[in-house]
Design a protein around this motif. Sequence first.
Motif, mmCIF file in Angstrom:
data_model
loop_
_atom_site.group_PDB
_atom_site.id
_atom_site.type_symbol
_atom_site.label_atom_id
_atom_site.label_comp_id
_atom_site.label_asym_id
_atom_site.label_seq_id
_atom_site.Cartn_x
_atom_site.Cartn_y
_atom_site.Cartn_z
ATOM 1 N N PRO A 55 0.898 -1.207 -0.044
ATOM 2 C CA PRO A 55 -0.029 0.039 0.115
ATOM 3 C C PRO A 55 0.966 1.390 -0.017
ATOM 4 O O PRO A 55 0.254 2.400 -0.103
ATOM 5 C CB PRO A 55 -0.735 -0.116 1.207
ATOM 6 N N CYS A 56 2.163 1.020 0.313
ATOM 7 C CA CYS A 56 2.980 2.248 0.081
ATOM 8 C C CYS A 56 3.242 2.701 -1.141
ATOM 9 O O CYS A 56 3.693 3.792 -1.542
ATOM 10 C CB CYS A 56 4.469 1.875 0.652
ATOM 11 N N CYS A 57 3.013 1.799 -2.288
ATOM 12 C CA CYS A 57 3.416 2.076 -3.571
ATOM 13 C C CYS A 57 2.400 1.850 -4.761
ATOM 14 O O CYS A 57 2.204 2.490 -5.844
ATOM 15 C CB CYS A 57 4.598 1.071 -4.141
ATOM 16 N N TYR A 58 1.230 0.717 -4.445
ATOM 17 C CA TYR A 58 0.437 0.429 -5.609
ATOM 18 C C TYR A 58 -0.714 1.417 -5.886
ATOM 19 O O TYR A 58 -1.900 1.244 -5.495
ATOM 20 C CB TYR A 58 -0.161 -1.000 -5.031
ATOM 21 N N ILE B 149 6.625 -7.009 3.111
ATOM 22 C CA ILE B 149 7.773 -6.829 2.299
ATOM 23 C C ILE B 149 7.085 -6.112 0.961
ATOM 24 O O ILE B 149 6.363 -6.956 0.200
ATOM 25 C CB ILE B 149 8.578 -7.653 1.993
ATOM 26 N N CYS B 150 7.276 -4.819 0.449
ATOM 27 C CA CYS B 150 6.922 -4.376 -0.697
ATOM 28 C C CYS B 150 8.133 -4.482 -1.611
ATOM 29 O O CYS B 150 9.262 -4.058 -1.503
ATOM 30 C CB CYS B 150 6.516 -2.988 -0.498
ATOM 31 N N ASN B 151 7.805 -5.230 -2.811
ATOM 32 C CA ASN B 151 8.907 -5.627 -3.707
ATOM 33 C C ASN B 151 9.427 -4.318 -4.589
ATOM 34 O O ASN B 151 10.505 -4.244 -4.907
ATOM 35 C CB ASN B 151 8.452 -6.612 -4.773
ATOM 36 N N GLN B 152 8.265 -3.302 -4.595
ATOM 37 C CA GLN B 152 8.702 -1.979 -5.201
ATOM 38 C C GLN B 152 9.797 -1.252 -4.300
ATOM 39 O O GLN B 152 10.832 -0.585 -4.874
ATOM 40 C CB GLN B 152 7.729 -1.292 -5.846
ATOM 41 N N CYS B 153 9.605 -1.106 -2.938
ATOM 42 C CA CYS B 153 10.551 -0.520 -2.386
ATOM 43 C C CYS B 153 11.532 -1.385 -2.301
ATOM 44 O O CYS B 153 12.927 -0.718 -2.046
ATOM 45 C CB CYS B 153 9.813 -0.373 -0.678
ATOM 46 N N HIS B 154 11.622 -2.684 -2.347
ATOM 47 C CA HIS B 154 12.833 -3.358 -2.141
ATOM 48 C C HIS B 154 13.245 -3.910 -3.601
ATOM 49 O O HIS B 154 13.450 -5.265 -3.729
ATOM 50 C CB HIS B 154 12.561 -4.508 -1.068
HETATM 51 ZN ZN LIG Z 1 6.511 -0.011 -1.395
#
Ligand SMILES: [Zn+2]
Length: 272
Positions: free
Chosen positions: A181-184, A241-246
Motif C-alpha cells: 500500500p506504500c506504492c500500489y 515486504i514491498c517489492n517495489q520499495c525493495h
Molecule cells: Zn512500497
Amino acid sequence: MNKSERKGTELYHFEKLSAFPDIRHFVSSRKGGFSEGPFARLNLGFHVGDSSFKVLQNRQKLADAAGIDLFWFAFANQTHSGNVAVVDAAGRGKGATEKRTAMENTDGMVTNVERICLCVQVADCVPVLMYDPVERVIAAVHAGWRGILKRIVPATVEKMIQHYGCRAENIYAGLGPSNGPCCYEVEEDVKRETLISLGSLNGIITPGKNPGKYIFDQWNAVKMQLLDTGLKESHIEVSGICNQCHHETFFSNRAGQGESGRYAAGIMLCKK
Ligand SMILES: [Zn+2]
C-alpha cells in the motif's frame, strides 16, 4: 519471514509455514542466478524476454537451493484469472523446464500429492501459499488486483474444501513480498471495477497522493478475503515486504517500468 542462503541463492520462508516439518516452501529473491540487465539475476520466468537457457539454469539453482528436484516443480501460464487447478500426479514437472508444458490459464493450484512443488511467479502481484496440516493439502496462488477482483484466493480455498474436504479454520496462509500500500497506485478505472466486482472499496482502495490516483491495498484485500472464507486471523502471515520499495531484492515490474524478471513462491508436501 526468515531467510536462508545456499551458494549465493537467497530464499525467504514464512514463519508460520516453517513450523510444519512435513512441507517445504520458499519465496525466491533476485540473489543468485545467471540473468543480466532487467532480469538480473535469478529470473524464473520464461515469458518475459530473457534467455530461456539462463532461465533454465536459474530454475536449477532455485531447485538446488530449495532442496527440491526441478522435475517435481509444477508451473502455470498465469493469466490473472479466477481459475484453480486440482493438480494430480500427472502435474509433476509441468512447465518446470519449458513454458510449453505449463498448465494453461491457471492462477491457483491445489494438491494433496507428495513431491509436487506448486509454484507461482510474480513481480508485483501477491504470491499466496497455503497449507492444511489436517488433510495435508497445499495451494499456491497468483493474486494481483485483477485476480483479487475475480476472487482467485477464496476460489482456491473453496477448491481445497470441496475437493479434499479441508476445513477453512485449519488452513494456514502466507502472503509473500509484493506491491504494498506504500506504492500500489491505481487510477479511476481500477477503483470503478473494484466497486463493481466486490461491492465495496472498504479496506482496499484509499485516496492517493494526487487527484485521480488511488492506492489499492493488495495485502489487506487478500487478507479480508481469506478471513471471509473462514481462515483464522492467527493463521495468516502477511510478509509486509514491498517489492517495489525493495526492488534490489525482489523483481518489480513497476520499478522496471514493464521490463523485469519474475521471482517465485513454491510449496511442496514431503513424503511421510
Ligand atoms: Zn512500497
